[in-house]
Scaffold this motif. Structure first.
Motif, PDB file in Angstrom:
ATOM      1  N   MET D  55      27.149  63.085 -28.175  1.00  0.00           N
ATOM      2  CA  MET D  55      26.777  64.465 -28.461  1.00  0.00           C
ATOM      3  C   MET D  55      26.943  65.348 -27.234  1.00  0.00           C
ATOM      4  SD  MET D  55      23.395  63.976 -30.725  1.00  0.00           S
ATOM      5  CE  MET D  55      22.898  65.635 -31.009  1.00  0.00           C
ATOM      6  N   ILE D  56      26.634  64.821 -26.048  1.00  0.00           N
ATOM      7  CA  ILE D  56      26.673  65.657 -24.845  1.00  0.00           C
ATOM      8  C   ILE D  56      28.075  65.667 -24.225  1.00  0.00           C
ATOM      9  CG2 ILE D  56      25.672  65.984 -22.574  1.00  0.00           C
ATOM     10  CD1 ILE D  56      23.851  66.660 -24.910  1.00  0.00           C
ATOM     11  N   TYR D  57      28.725  64.494 -24.169  1.00  0.00           N
ATOM     12  CA  TYR D  57      30.013  64.427 -23.484  1.00  0.00           C
ATOM     13  C   TYR D  57      31.199  64.648 -24.421  1.00  0.00           C
ATOM     14  CZ  TYR D  57      27.945  62.931 -19.127  1.00  0.00           C
ATOM     15  OH  TYR D  57      27.236  62.903 -17.967  1.00  0.00           O
ATOM     16  N   GLY D  58      30.928  64.825 -25.726  1.00  0.00           N
ATOM     17  CA  GLY D  58      32.022  65.039 -26.660  1.00  0.00           C
ATOM     18  C   GLY D  58      32.396  63.757 -27.388  1.00  0.00           C
ATOM     19  N   ILE D  59      32.917  63.943 -28.611  1.00  0.00           N
ATOM     20  CA  ILE D  59      33.262  62.791 -29.444  1.00  0.00           C
ATOM     21  C   ILE D  59      34.361  61.954 -28.789  1.00  0.00           C
ATOM     22  CG2 ILE D  59      34.033  62.108 -31.737  1.00  0.00           C
ATOM     23  CD1 ILE D  59      31.487  63.450 -31.986  1.00  0.00           C
ATOM     24  N   ALA D  60      35.318  62.621 -28.124  1.00  0.00           N
ATOM     25  CA  ALA D  60      36.434  61.875 -27.542  1.00  0.00           C
ATOM     26  C   ALA D  60      35.940  60.930 -26.448  1.00  0.00           C
ATOM     27  CB  ALA D  60      37.459  62.862 -26.982  1.00  0.00           C
ATOM     28  N   GLU D  61      34.989  61.417 -25.601  1.00  0.00           N
ATOM     29  CA  GLU D  61      34.415  60.545 -24.566  1.00  0.00           C
ATOM     30  C   GLU D  61      33.640  59.404 -25.208  1.00  0.00           C
ATOM     31  OE1 GLU D  61      34.225  60.320 -21.106  1.00  0.00           O
ATOM     32  OE2 GLU D  61      36.034  61.525 -21.289  1.00  0.00           O
ATOM     33  N   GLY D  62      32.900  59.727 -26.286  1.00  0.00           N
ATOM     34  CA  GLY D  62      32.120  58.690 -26.977  1.00  0.00           C
ATOM     35  C   GLY D  62      33.020  57.612 -27.550  1.00  0.00           C
ATOM     36  N   LYS D  63      34.194  58.038 -28.045  1.00  0.00           N
ATOM     37  CA  LYS D  63      35.106  57.043 -28.619  1.00  0.00           C
ATOM     38  C   LYS D  63      35.724  56.167 -27.552  1.00  0.00           C
ATOM     39  CE  LYS D  63      36.048  58.681 -33.132  1.00  0.00           C
ATOM     40  NZ  LYS D  63      36.945  59.218 -34.123  1.00  0.00           N
ATOM     41  N   LYS D  64      35.702  56.638 -26.273  1.00  0.00           N
ATOM     42  CA  LYS D  64      36.167  55.750 -25.210  1.00  0.00           C
ATOM     43  C   LYS D  64      35.174  54.614 -25.007  1.00  0.00           C
ATOM     44  CE  LYS D  64      38.852  59.001 -22.538  1.00  0.00           C
ATOM     45  NZ  LYS D  64      38.670  60.005 -21.489  1.00  0.00           N
ATOM     46  N   LYS D  65      33.856  54.913 -25.201  1.00  0.00           N
ATOM     47  CA  LYS D  65      32.848  53.858 -25.066  1.00  0.00           C
ATOM     48  C   LYS D  65      32.879  52.909 -26.243  1.00  0.00           C
ATOM     49  CE  LYS D  65      29.102  54.740 -22.079  1.00  0.00           C
ATOM     50  NZ  LYS D  65      27.684  54.564 -21.950  1.00  0.00           N
ATOM     51  N   MET D  66      33.077  53.471 -27.453  1.00  0.00           N
ATOM     52  CA  MET D  66      33.043  52.648 -28.665  1.00  0.00           C
ATOM     53  C   MET D  66      34.208  53.088 -29.542  1.00  0.00           C
ATOM     54  SD  MET D  66      31.444  50.367 -30.454  1.00  0.00           S
ATOM     55  CE  MET D  66      29.716  50.135 -30.172  1.00  0.00           C
ATOM     56  N   SER D  67      35.340  52.399 -29.374  1.00  0.00           N
ATOM     57  CA  SER D  67      36.529  52.830 -30.112  1.00  0.00           C
ATOM     58  C   SER D  67      36.414  52.423 -31.578  1.00  0.00           C
ATOM     59  CB  SER D  67      37.774  52.217 -29.497  1.00  0.00           C
ATOM     60  OG  SER D  67      37.736  50.829 -29.685  1.00  0.00           O
ATOM     61  N   ASP D  68      37.265  53.016 -32.409  1.00  0.00           N
ATOM     62  CA  ASP D  68      37.195  52.753 -33.842  1.00  0.00           C
ATOM     63  C   ASP D  68      37.448  51.287 -34.174  1.00  0.00           C
ATOM     64  OD1 ASP D  68      36.553  55.275 -34.459  1.00  0.00           O
ATOM     65  OD2 ASP D  68      38.568  55.921 -34.978  1.00  0.00           O
ATOM     66  N   SER D  69      38.432  50.691 -33.466  1.00  0.00           N
ATOM     67  CA  SER D  69      38.766  49.296 -33.797  1.00  0.00           C
ATOM     68  C   SER D  69      37.622  48.376 -33.372  1.00  0.00           C
ATOM     69  CB  SER D  69      40.070  48.907 -33.111  1.00  0.00           C
ATOM     70  OG  SER D  69      39.998  49.256 -31.750  1.00  0.00           O
TER      71      SER D  69
END
Lengths: 153, 91, 81, 150
Positions: D55-69
């Motif tokens: 929420m704070i760093y943006g969805i793209a940053e969050g997806k770097k921590k937990m990718s879709d795959s």
């Protein structure tokens, strides 16, 4: 007079659960906004959970975690036989139900987003009107006509 | 519509409160649900049988293991359903 | 069970439920629903149901609110009723 | 990027808080046998930590921590851990999920305790993966937000 107080003391939890449940029920029936309906459904679910947890409670009971387990609590063990535990079975049922409730809420919200993308509104009446325009066979007249045809056969 | 909804809600609520008279009193130790043999069995035997002091966890993961497996499947299915509804096709 | 606390919290619950369904701004309604969940968690812990209270505090006041607000960001925030 | 996402205080506090929330979530999962807690609560708290970060760093940053795959793999892995624990009991001659049939330790209750912990870990992994994927799916795509601002 003391009889009335006894009845109130014994049943106030049930009255509150009925009140909350009916508030949620009213929101589900009467509100036109889809998100308001989901909020009503959430209140309805939580009221039922409150009913189950109230049934499980025992006066002077304690949480259903065994007291005096393990060597470091040896001084409590002599009292362990006197402890009354509340009923654990409804707690287990409700633990399951809460997680299912959040799953249904998530699916409902996903459907609401799709409906908004399609019709551009969250209002039930607007959505139904747009749907009737798109599909004339959906309209009330056509449906009644279909029923009449079926009954003639 | 609002009057009709209010009417339905009030009637249903009155019936439920009337039915509440037959329920055991709040906090009653003699309630049938608490005195049932299965409840007493769970309270007495869950620690020796499953080795877990928390009775709710023992019930959830051991005695009602099938139910919890199905529930985990429900969460998984909800995640998949939202994914199917909202995720854009990666082209 | 501390029954004075119990009755106070149940009273707040009814107020929160009525406010959540009658307010027109949907964001406020969702925040009030979150407060409702948190009060419900307090009621349950006070009824010796610690596991259920814990779950409600994490799920009802946390994840459900986030999902509602995320939905609101993709739709509109006002309600006619 | 909204105003709250640019605030240095919020960004720093979130970056410091997230590991501690994750640690607390692991404690809740492992402590579920002997106190309040368990797989659901711990999984939801772990998911909430990553949702807070996204929420704070943006969805793209969050997806770097937990990718879709990774998310999809974890969601199925948790359910598989649970089902495999049940099937292991059949292999050792018991019924499905009959923990004390597994002859690993001398005390059947102790075996049951460790297998319940394993099952809780499975539930926790599924719940955290599904909660994060729910948030990523329901939240508005970042490109749309940028377009709406312009």
């Amino acid at each position: 007079m003391s009889g009335v107080i006894d009845i109130v003391y014994a049943e106030y939890n049930y009255w509150i659960y009925v009140t909350l449940m009916m508030i949620g029920f009213y929101a589900m029936i009467a509100k036109k906004n889809l998100i308001k309906k989901v909020i009503g459904a959430n209140i309805f679910q939580t009221a039922i959970f409150l009913f189950y947890v109230s049934l499980a409670d025992i006066t002077d009971g304690t949480a259903p975690i065994i007291v005096g387990h393990g060597a470091e609590h040896a001084e409590h063990v002599e009292h362990a036989a006197d402890v009354i535990y509340t009923n654990p079975v409804p707690h287990c049922l409700i633990l399951t139900a809460i997680v299912v409730a959040v799953s249904t809420t998530a699916v409902a919200l996903a459907l609401i987003i799709r409906i908004y993308n399609e019709y551009g509104s969250l209002d039930e009446d607007v959505i139904l009107a747009a749907r009737r325009e798109l599909q004339p066979e959906f309209s009330e007249h056509a449906r009644q006509k279909g029923v009449a045809e079926v009954s003639e056969q | 519509m609002k009057t009709l909804a209010l009417f339905v809600v009030v009637i249903t609520g009155a019936m439920l409160i009337y039915a509440g008279h037959d329920l055991p009193a709040f906090g009653d130790i003699n309630s049938p649900a608490y005195q049932a043999p299965m409840t007493q069995y769970f309270i007495e035997k869950s620690l020796p049988e499953s080795g877990v002091p928390n009775i709710v966890t023992a019930l959830l993961a051991s005695y009602r293991g099938y139910d919890t497996l199905g529930e985990t499947a429900v969460i998984f299915t909800a995640g998949m359903a939202v994914m199917l509804l909202l995720r854009r096709r990666e082209t | 069970m501390i029954w004075i606390l119990d009755i106070t919290m149940l009273f707040f619950l009814v107020i929160c439920a009525i406010a959540a369904i009658s307010i027109k701004d949907l964001l406020s309604a969702i925040i009030i629903l979150s407060a409702y969940s948190l009060i419900m968690a307090i009621v349950w812990v006070e009824m010796h149901s610690v596991d259920v209270g814990f779950t409600e505090a994490a799920v009802g006041a946390g994840i459900t609110t986030v999902l509602f607000i995320a939905t609101l960001a993709r739709t509109e925030g006002r309600s006619e009723d | 990027m909204s105003k709250i996402q640019e605030s240095v205080i919020i960004r720093t506090v979130v970056r410091i808080m997230v590991p501690f929330i994750e640690l607390f979530a692991l404690y809740v999962i492992m402590h579920g046998a002997s106190g309040p807690g368990g797989g659901f609560q711990g999984g939801v708290i772990f998911g909430a930590a990553i949702i807070l970060y996204a929420m704070i760093y943006g969805i793209a940053e969050g997806k770097k921590k937990m990718s879709d795959s990774l998310d999809r793999i974890l969601a199925s892995a948790g359910l598989t851990i649970y089902a495999a624990t049940g099937l292991a009991c059949i292999v050792f001659g018991g019924m499905f999920l009959q923990y004390n049939a597994v002859p690993l330790l001398s005390d059947p209750a102790l075996v049951s305790k460790y297998l319940i912990d394993l099952v809780e870990i499975g539930i926790g992994i599924t719940v955290l993966a599904v909660m994060i994927s729910l948030f990523f799916d329901v939240s508005p795509p970042e490109s749309d937000v940028e377009e709406a601002k312009e």
